[in-house]
Design a protein around this motif. Structure first.
Motif, mmCIF file in Angstrom:
data_model
loop_
_atom_site.group_PDB
_atom_site.id
_atom_site.type_symbol
_atom_site.label_atom_id
_atom_site.label_comp_id
_atom_site.label_asym_id
_atom_site.label_seq_id
_atom_site.Cartn_x
_atom_site.Cartn_y
_atom_site.Cartn_z
ATOM 1 N N UNK A 67 0.875 -1.175 0.000
ATOM 2 C CA UNK A 67 0.000 0.000 0.000
ATOM 3 C C UNK A 67 0.908 1.219 0.000
ATOM 4 N N UNK A 69 1.391 5.642 -0.868
ATOM 5 C CA UNK A 69 0.714 6.917 -1.090
ATOM 6 C C UNK A 69 1.708 7.956 -1.575
ATOM 7 N N UNK A 126 -5.767 -1.337 -6.791
ATOM 8 C CA UNK A 126 -7.028 -0.726 -6.405
ATOM 9 C C UNK A 126 -6.769 0.538 -5.600
ATOM 10 N N UNK A 128 -7.470 3.078 -2.707
ATOM 11 C CA UNK A 128 -7.990 2.916 -1.349
ATOM 12 C C UNK A 128 -8.432 4.244 -0.743
ATOM 13 N N UNK A 130 -11.005 6.002 -0.785
ATOM 14 C CA UNK A 130 -12.321 6.060 -0.158
ATOM 15 C C UNK A 130 -12.337 5.349 1.185
ATOM 16 N N UNK A 131 -11.246 4.605 1.454
ATOM 17 C CA UNK A 131 -11.150 3.881 2.716
ATOM 18 C C UNK A 131 -10.848 4.846 3.865
ATOM 19 N N UNK A 132 -10.323 6.009 3.556
ATOM 20 C CA UNK A 132 -9.996 6.981 4.607
ATOM 21 C C UNK A 132 -10.733 8.286 4.355
ATOM 22 N N UNK A 133 -10.748 9.121 5.372
ATOM 23 C CA UNK A 133 -11.322 10.451 5.204
ATOM 24 C C UNK A 133 -10.389 11.315 4.357
ATOM 25 N N UNK A 134 -9.123 10.917 4.414
ATOM 26 C CA UNK A 134 -8.039 11.642 3.782
ATOM 27 C C UNK A 134 -8.107 11.493 2.258
ATOM 28 N N UNK A 135 -8.546 12.514 1.574
ATOM 29 C CA UNK A 135 -8.733 12.402 0.120
ATOM 30 C C UNK A 135 -7.524 12.917 -0.652
ATOM 31 N N UNK A 137 -3.610 12.767 -0.936
ATOM 32 C CA UNK A 137 -2.415 12.460 -1.701
ATOM 33 C C UNK A 137 -2.533 11.247 -2.619
ATOM 34 N N UNK A 139 -3.941 7.163 -2.392
ATOM 35 C CA UNK A 139 -3.433 5.961 -1.723
ATOM 36 C C UNK A 139 -3.940 4.762 -2.500
ATOM 37 N N UNK A 141 -3.405 0.275 -3.421
ATOM 38 C CA UNK A 141 -2.780 -1.008 -3.129
ATOM 39 C C UNK A 141 -2.394 -1.689 -4.421
#
Lengths: 154, 104
Positions: A67, A69, A126, A128, A130-135, A137, A139, A141
């Protein structure tokens, strides 16, 4: 005044991110080169029938993932470059080293199994974010998988 | 249980086909991992916490797929493929699927 402090902070963050990101990247590329040399005798092929089926003793599924970023510098640079189009070099090198790292992890697993080669290697990627609030930089996998095989020598 | 990403088990003959088997798991990030990842996001590079999280999830998905194959009486799963998709914000599904077969 507050705006000025905010601006200085943002620019500072971008500059720091650039130098730290660059150092980490260069170090990683050096490590990748060294480790790829170690695995020269364990090739990973995308083909399925490079080895004679009769000669294959044992096989197993192997995979490796990473993973990764981007950093703030790359994000800002990409946003600027997107205006003009063309190559976005920062992300190219990022994806390149992530993919090579994933291959190495898969090969390490294959070596543990005692394999001679990995066949039918496939890539999967893929996002990721949308997996975090952090939109920010970007990210994602990267997954590499294939079939490790032991070949009958002699 | 033999698992391969190719359409056969090298050197062994397929005697029976049991059809598709699949295993999946939905995982959410954990707050601790996410905080560290947030910091690493600033400088870029690998997010080790997430790599590990997804690797564990994938192992779990494979396990479930193998369990399903065992229930059908298979001793190998061939042509295994992986998939990842985001379900909602904060959770993603890891899928592993393949064809359960009986080999000699």
């Amino acid at each position: 005044m507050e705006n000025l402090i905010g601006l200085i902070f943002t620019v500072g963050l971008i500059v720091v991110a650039y130098f730290v990101g660059k150092t980490i990247e260069n170090r990683h590329f050096e490590a990748l080169k060294a480790r790829e040399r170690e695995f020269l005798d364990l090739p990973s092929l995308t083909t399925q029938h490079s080895y004679d089926e009769e000669g294959i003793q044992d096989c197993r599924l192997v995979y490796g993932n990473v993973v990764i970023s981007g950093d703030y510098f790359k994000m800002v640079l990409a946003a600027l470059l997107k205006f003009f189009g063309g190559r976005i070099v920062g992300y190219e090198s990022l994806i390149d080293r992530a993919r090579r790292e994933a291959i190495l992890r898969m090969q390490a697993e294959a070596r543990q199994f005692g394999a001679d080669a990995v066949i039918n290697t496939r890539f999967e990627m893929s996002k990721l974010d949308a997996m975090t609030q952090n939109q920010g930089t970007g990210m994602f996998e990267i997954l590499v998988y294939g079939t490790a095989i032991k070949v009958n020598h002699g | 249980m033999i698992t391969t990403s190719i359409e056969s088990v090298p050197g062994r003959k397929i005697v029976e086909q049991y059809g598709i088997v699949q295993g999946s798991t939905v995982r959410a990030k954990n707050v601790g991992v996410d905080c560290v990842a947030g910091c690493q996001n600033t400088f870029g590079g690998e997010l080790k916490g997430y790599s590990q999280l997804l690797e564990e999830s994938r192992a779990e998905a494979l396990d479930r797929m193998i369990q399903q194959a065992e229930q059908k009486g298979a001793n190998a799963v061939i042509n295994v493929r992986f998939g990842t998709s985001t379900i909602t914000q904060g959770a993603s599904e890891i899928l592993a699927y393949g064809t359960a077969v009986l080999v000699q």
